[in-house]
Design an enzyme around this catalytic site. Structure first.
Site, mmCIF file in Angstrom:
data_model
loop_
_atom_site.group_PDB
_atom_site.id
_atom_site.type_symbol
_atom_site.label_atom_id
_atom_site.label_comp_id
_atom_site.label_asym_id
_atom_site.label_seq_id
_atom_site.Cartn_x
_atom_site.Cartn_y
_atom_site.Cartn_z
ATOM 1 N N LYS A 20 19.505 13.386 34.758
ATOM 2 C CA LYS A 20 20.885 13.648 34.366
ATOM 3 C C LYS A 20 21.371 12.467 33.543
ATOM 4 O O LYS A 20 20.919 11.327 33.720
ATOM 5 C CB LYS A 20 21.778 13.802 35.594
ATOM 6 C CG LYS A 20 23.031 14.626 35.348
ATOM 7 C CD LYS A 20 22.732 16.107 35.342
ATOM 8 C CE LYS A 20 24.008 16.922 35.333
ATOM 9 N NZ LYS A 20 23.750 18.361 35.516
ATOM 10 N N GLY A 75 38.458 26.725 39.865
ATOM 11 C CA GLY A 75 37.899 26.334 38.575
ATOM 12 C C GLY A 75 37.432 27.552 37.819
ATOM 13 O O GLY A 75 36.420 28.165 38.165
ATOM 14 N N VAL A 76 38.195 27.945 36.803
ATOM 15 C CA VAL A 76 37.844 29.153 36.034
ATOM 16 C C VAL A 76 37.617 28.784 34.570
ATOM 17 O O VAL A 76 38.093 29.429 33.653
ATOM 18 C CB VAL A 76 38.921 30.256 36.182
ATOM 19 C CG1 VAL A 76 38.827 30.902 37.545
ATOM 20 C CG2 VAL A 76 40.328 29.716 35.942
ATOM 21 N N GLY A 77 36.850 27.713 34.380
ATOM 22 C CA GLY A 77 36.506 27.268 33.037
ATOM 23 C C GLY A 77 35.206 27.869 32.567
ATOM 24 O O GLY A 77 35.022 29.081 32.583
ATOM 25 N N LYS A 78 34.244 27.009 32.168
ATOM 26 C CA LYS A 78 33.012 27.457 31.524
ATOM 27 C C LYS A 78 32.256 28.486 32.359
ATOM 28 O O LYS A 78 31.795 29.503 31.843
ATOM 29 C CB LYS A 78 32.110 26.256 31.250
ATOM 30 C CG LYS A 78 32.638 25.318 30.185
ATOM 31 C CD LYS A 78 31.848 24.033 30.115
ATOM 32 C CE LYS A 78 30.448 24.222 29.582
ATOM 33 N NZ LYS A 78 29.755 22.929 29.342
#
Length: 363
Positions: free
Chosen positions: A88, A188-191
């Site tokens: 990472k 969390g409703v992003g990507k």
């Protein structure tokens, strides 16, 4: 890097969270780049993991996050059946303010200097367009756009895999994989999260959402005028009455000593990495009768996609492999029951066995 204290070094060389093969500190003064590349384990193959661009409070915090994320990728790639180890990278800074073409090109040169030991991709704060830039300096870059020979947005299959993990959790707990009529909270409703909501609504689930970005919530509510509601924040979401499944889909550490005692859901299954804030949280969940689908197992759809990109991307092939997350999750629950341990520990045992067997073959 003056504030990399003994705690970080102890994590790297001595603790159970360490054992990393290599950590590279990267700096390019001209572009302002400061980055950390962590390679945890390459027994199964070249390390594969995304690049996070985040405004860390300190360099020490960035190093610690890179170490934790890289270790998690070793386990994720092993459980996904990939011939890749774990790595990472984190870039220190505000992606909205500090991200430039020059900085991304400099970062690409550092990744390229590792000669293929680390293959990078998107993560929080980096996108397909960014990987297209990085790839101009580094051929070991995935998550690129189709126009540049890549597979595009990996969040699509990440969400699909999490959905399969939810279906497996439902099968294990309630005897039926269908999520129709279930109440699912998505933090969390992003990507990834917004794709997950689409799957849930297609299945007939009732969804409750929250996100620190109000525009993300508004986009979801506009797209799904029925069957979706919103609450102010995660603190409210975890307390929603009648919640069947809680899906943390933002940053890590979502499950901690304050969250677990008040969580109303019977299942936790989400896309965020490193959801368990510290060792022992998995037992707290089990003691409360909450079924935990290990994060690095169910969110592996994205890494399955970017790994396939290295061999000539085929979406249907990747989707079929991501669908197997359903069976893998069920197998983990079965192993946990047989061994009398939490699912997170069962997943670790299976992943560690695969890495150990690969290392033995390589000796």
């Amino acid at each position: 890097m003056t504030d990399v204290d003994n705690g970080v070094l102890h994590t790297l060389f001595h603790s159970d969270q360490g054992g990393h093969e290599q950590v590279v500190l990267c700096q390019d003064r001209a572009s302002g780049l400061k980055a950390v590349i962590a390679i945890h384990n390459t027994a199964l193959g070249p390390a594969l993991g995304g690049t996070r661009f985040y405004p860390y409070a300190s360099e020490a915090e960035a190093v610690a996050d890179a170490l934790n994320l890289a270790r998690g990728m070793s386990y994720k790639n092993a459980m996904a059946g990939l011939d890749h180890g774990g790595g990472k990278a984190v870039i220190i800074g505000d992606p909205e303010r500090d991200k430039t073409e020059e900085l991304l090109l400099a970062y690409g040169r550092f990744v390229a200097s590792l000669g293929g030991r680390y293959v990078t991709a998107c993560d929080v704060g980096t996108y397909v367009a960014d990987m297209d830039v990085v790839a101009r300096e580094c051929r070991w870059t995935t998550g690129r756009s189709p126009e540049h020979g890549g597979a595009g947005d990996s969040s699509v299959l990440t969400a699909f895999g999490v959905f399969q993990g939810m279906r497996a959790s439902a099968r294990h707990l309630w005897g039926d994989p269908s999520l129709r009529g279930r109440r699912v909270g998505v933090a969390g409703v992003g990507k990834v999260g917004h794709h997950l909501v689409d799957h849930l609504r297609d299945e007939g689930a009732e969804v409750v959402v929250t996100d620190v970005r109000k525009e993300s919530v508004r986009r979801i509510l506009d797209k799904h005028p029925t069957g979706v509601s919103a609450v102010a924040d995660t603190e409210a979401l975890i307390r929603v009455e009648g919640l069947d499944i809680y899906a943390p889909c933002a940053l890590g550490g979502a499950l901690d000593d304050e969250t677990v005692p008040v969580l109303t859901a019977q299942v936790v299954c989400g896309a965020a990495n490193n959801q368990l804030a510290h060792p022992g949280v998995e037992k707290d969940l089990a003691d409360r009768g909450i079924l935990y689908a290990p994060d690095y197992v169910v969110n592996a759809g994205g890494v399955i996609q970017v790994a396939d990109e290295l061999h000539g991307f085929d979406f249907e092939r990747c989707r079929a492999k991501a669908a197997k997350i359903f069976d893998t999750t069920l197998a983990i629950f079965a192993r946990a029951k047989d061994d009398g341990i939490p699912p997170a520990a069962a997943a670790d045992r299976i992943a560690e066995q695969r890495m150990h067997e690969a290392a033995s073959r390589n000796r």
